[in-house]
Motif scaffolding. Sequence first.
Motif, PDB file in Angstrom:
ATOM      1  N   SER A  30       2.727  -2.216  12.639  1.00 31.67           N
ATOM      2  CA  SER A  30       3.313  -0.678  12.165  1.00 31.67           C
ATOM      3  C   SER A  30       3.742  -0.959  11.180  1.00 31.67           C
ATOM      4  N   ILE A  31       3.985   0.244  10.007  1.00 29.52           N
ATOM      5  CA  ILE A  31       4.994   0.213   8.688  1.00 29.52           C
ATOM      6  C   ILE A  31       5.348   1.134   8.749  1.00 29.52           C
ATOM      7  N   ASN A  32       7.020   1.659   9.445  1.00 28.80           N
ATOM      8  CA  ASN A  32       7.395   2.672   8.799  1.00 28.80           C
ATOM      9  C   ASN A  32       7.384   3.186   7.556  1.00 28.80           C
ATOM     10  N   ALA A  33       8.012   3.271   7.064  1.00 30.74           N
ATOM     11  CA  ALA A  33       8.560   3.766   5.910  1.00 30.74           C
ATOM     12  C   ALA A  33       8.048   3.354   5.055  1.00 30.74           C
ATOM     13  N   MET A  34       6.912   3.414   3.698  1.00 29.91           N
ATOM     14  CA  MET A  34       6.630   3.055   2.524  1.00 29.91           C
ATOM     15  C   MET A  34       6.996   3.699   1.018  1.00 29.91           C
ATOM     16  N   GLY A  35       7.549   2.975   0.491  1.00 26.15           N
ATOM     17  CA  GLY A  35       7.507   3.670  -1.250  1.00 26.15           C
ATOM     18  C   GLY A  35       7.548   2.407  -2.412  1.00 26.15           C
ATOM     19  N   TRP A  36       8.608   3.448  -3.389  1.00 29.41           N
ATOM     20  CA  TRP A  36       8.208   2.762  -4.751  1.00 29.41           C
ATOM     21  C   TRP A  36       9.566   2.869  -5.331  1.00 29.41           C
ATOM     22  N   TYR A  37      10.604   1.722  -5.440  1.00 32.72           N
ATOM     23  CA  TYR A  37      11.788   1.497  -6.586  1.00 32.72           C
ATOM     24  C   TYR A  37      11.415   0.739  -7.782  1.00 32.72           C
ATOM     25  N   ARG A  38      12.319   0.917  -8.954  1.00 34.06           N
ATOM     26  CA  ARG A  38      12.455   0.552 -10.270  1.00 34.06           C
ATOM     27  C   ARG A  38      13.728  -0.323 -10.777  1.00 34.06           C
ATOM     28  N   GLN A  39      13.257  -0.885 -11.553  1.00 34.91           N
ATOM     29  CA  GLN A  39      14.571  -1.269 -12.628  1.00 34.91           C
ATOM     30  C   GLN A  39      13.789  -1.560 -13.929  1.00 34.91           C
ATOM     31  N   ALA A  40      14.686  -0.464 -14.546  1.00 38.66           N
ATOM     32  CA  ALA A  40      14.659  -0.923 -15.727  1.00 38.66           C
ATOM     33  C   ALA A  40      15.863  -2.033 -16.631  1.00 38.66           C
ATOM     34  N   GLY A  42      18.097  -3.679 -17.497  1.00 35.92           N
ATOM     35  CA  GLY A  42      20.315  -3.861 -17.329  1.00 35.92           C
ATOM     36  C   GLY A  42      20.212  -2.121 -16.828  1.00 35.92           C
ATOM     37  N   LYS A  43      19.313  -2.568 -15.763  1.00 34.21           N
ATOM     38  CA  LYS A  43      19.649  -1.214 -14.976  1.00 34.21           C
ATOM     39  C   LYS A  43      19.307  -1.367 -13.687  1.00 34.21           C
ATOM     40  N   GLN A  44      20.416  -0.841 -12.569  1.00 30.82           N
ATOM     41  CA  GLN A  44      20.150  -1.098 -11.000  1.00 30.82           C
ATOM     42  C   GLN A  44      18.725  -1.266 -10.418  1.00 30.82           C
ATOM     43  N   ARG A  45      18.265  -1.318  -9.721  1.00 28.78           N
ATOM     44  CA  ARG A  45      17.158  -0.933  -9.077  1.00 28.78           C
ATOM     45  C   ARG A  45      17.258   0.465  -8.522  1.00 28.78           C
ATOM     46  N   GLU A  46      16.584   1.335  -8.846  1.00 27.33           N
ATOM     47  CA  GLU A  46      16.591   2.946  -8.066  1.00 27.33           C
ATOM     48  C   GLU A  46      15.433   3.112  -7.398  1.00 27.33           C
ATOM     49  N   LEU A  47      15.596   4.264  -6.691  1.00 32.11           N
ATOM     50  CA  LEU A  47      14.703   4.783  -6.021  1.00 32.11           C
ATOM     51  C   LEU A  47      14.007   5.513  -6.137  1.00 32.11           C
ATOM     52  N   VAL A  48      12.514   5.471  -6.484  1.00 33.34           N
ATOM     53  CA  VAL A  48      11.441   6.368  -7.371  1.00 33.34           C
ATOM     54  C   VAL A  48      11.066   7.821  -6.295  1.00 33.34           C
ATOM     55  N   ALA A  49      10.300   7.286  -5.207  1.00 28.98           N
ATOM     56  CA  ALA A  49       9.806   8.132  -3.902  1.00 28.98           C
ATOM     57  C   ALA A  49       9.738   7.854  -2.686  1.00 28.98           C
ATOM     58  N   THR A  50       9.200   7.744  -1.724  1.00 27.60           N
ATOM     59  CA  THR A  50       9.052   6.956  -0.064  1.00 27.60           C
ATOM     60  C   THR A  50       8.561   8.061   0.633  1.00 27.60           C
ATOM     61  N   ILE A  51       7.342   7.285   1.348  1.00 25.72           N
ATOM     62  CA  ILE A  51       7.251   8.546   2.546  1.00 25.72           C
ATOM     63  C   ILE A  51       7.136   7.414   3.218  1.00 25.72           C
ATOM     64  N   THR A  52       6.750   7.736   5.013  1.00 26.24           N
ATOM     65  CA  THR A  52       7.627   7.228   6.125  1.00 26.24           C
ATOM     66  C   THR A  52       6.061   8.319   6.871  1.00 26.24           C
ATOM     67  N   ARG A  53       5.570   7.455   8.107  1.00 27.06           N
ATOM     68  CA  ARG A  53       4.041   7.013   8.461  1.00 27.06           C
ATOM     69  C   ARG A  53       3.401   7.856   9.080  1.00 27.06           C
ATOM     70  N   GLY A  54       4.637   9.238   9.256  1.00 30.38           N
ATOM     71  CA  GLY A  54       4.091  10.471   9.810  1.00 30.38           C
ATOM     72  C   GLY A  54       4.714  11.639   8.022  1.00 30.38           C
ATOM     73  N   GLY A  55       4.397  10.944   7.300  1.00 29.92           N
ATOM     74  CA  GLY A  55       4.406  11.978   6.168  1.00 29.92           C
ATOM     75  C   GLY A  55       5.374  12.464   5.562  1.00 29.92           C
ATOM     76  N   ARG A  56       6.560  12.109   6.080  1.00 29.82           N
ATOM     77  CA  ARG A  56       8.036  12.845   5.030  1.00 29.82           C
ATOM     78  C   ARG A  56       8.194  12.286   3.616  1.00 29.82           C
ATOM     79  N   ILE A  57       8.463  12.859   3.163  1.00 34.23           N
ATOM     80  CA  ILE A  57       8.311  12.192   1.511  1.00 34.23           C
ATOM     81  C   ILE A  57       9.696  12.098   1.102  1.00 34.23           C
ATOM     82  N   ASN A  58       9.939  11.750  -0.303  1.00 29.03           N
ATOM     83  CA  ASN A  58      11.124  11.949  -0.803  1.00 29.03           C
ATOM     84  C   ASN A  58      11.264  12.005  -1.884  1.00 29.03           C
ATOM     85  N   TYR A  59      11.916  12.106  -3.182  1.00 36.40           N
ATOM     86  CA  TYR A  59      11.660  11.550  -4.113  1.00 36.40           C
ATOM     87  C   TYR A  59      12.766  12.095  -4.806  1.00 36.40           C
TER      88      TYR A  59
END
Length: 122
Positions: A30-40, A42-59
């Motif tokens: 099983s996997i709890n949360a999956m998501g995307w991060y990005r790094q431009a 000269g910048k730090q890696r930042e969160l783009v969006a995540t989604i839990t197994r149950g469908g909870r989403i964060n942008y």
Amino acid sequence: QVLLVESGGGLVQAGGSLRLSCAASGSIFSINAMGWYRQAPGKQRELVATITRGGRINYANSVKGRFTISRDNAKNTVYLQMNSLKPEDTAVYYCNAATVVTTTLQTLWEVWGQGTLVTVSS
């Protein structure tokens, strides 16, 4: 071993769209949360969006209303539909899987993909 393989990056003009995919493979129970991060550059890696197994989403605020994250639990795959792209969205996009339980009941707290480059031209 668990691997994440991203696809779908590329070059697009501002205002265009891209869809990223990330498939997890290996001895996965099983996997709890999956998501995307990005790094431009000269910048730090930042969160783009995540989604839990149950469908909870964060942008991230910067992508709300433009990006949509979705997930197919049966395929252990996460997607990121990116619309109305802006030059400031240019970055390497990394897939992340959090709290991965393997078939041997080991817990991997974080797994990262190799990244896929998204370039948005003005």
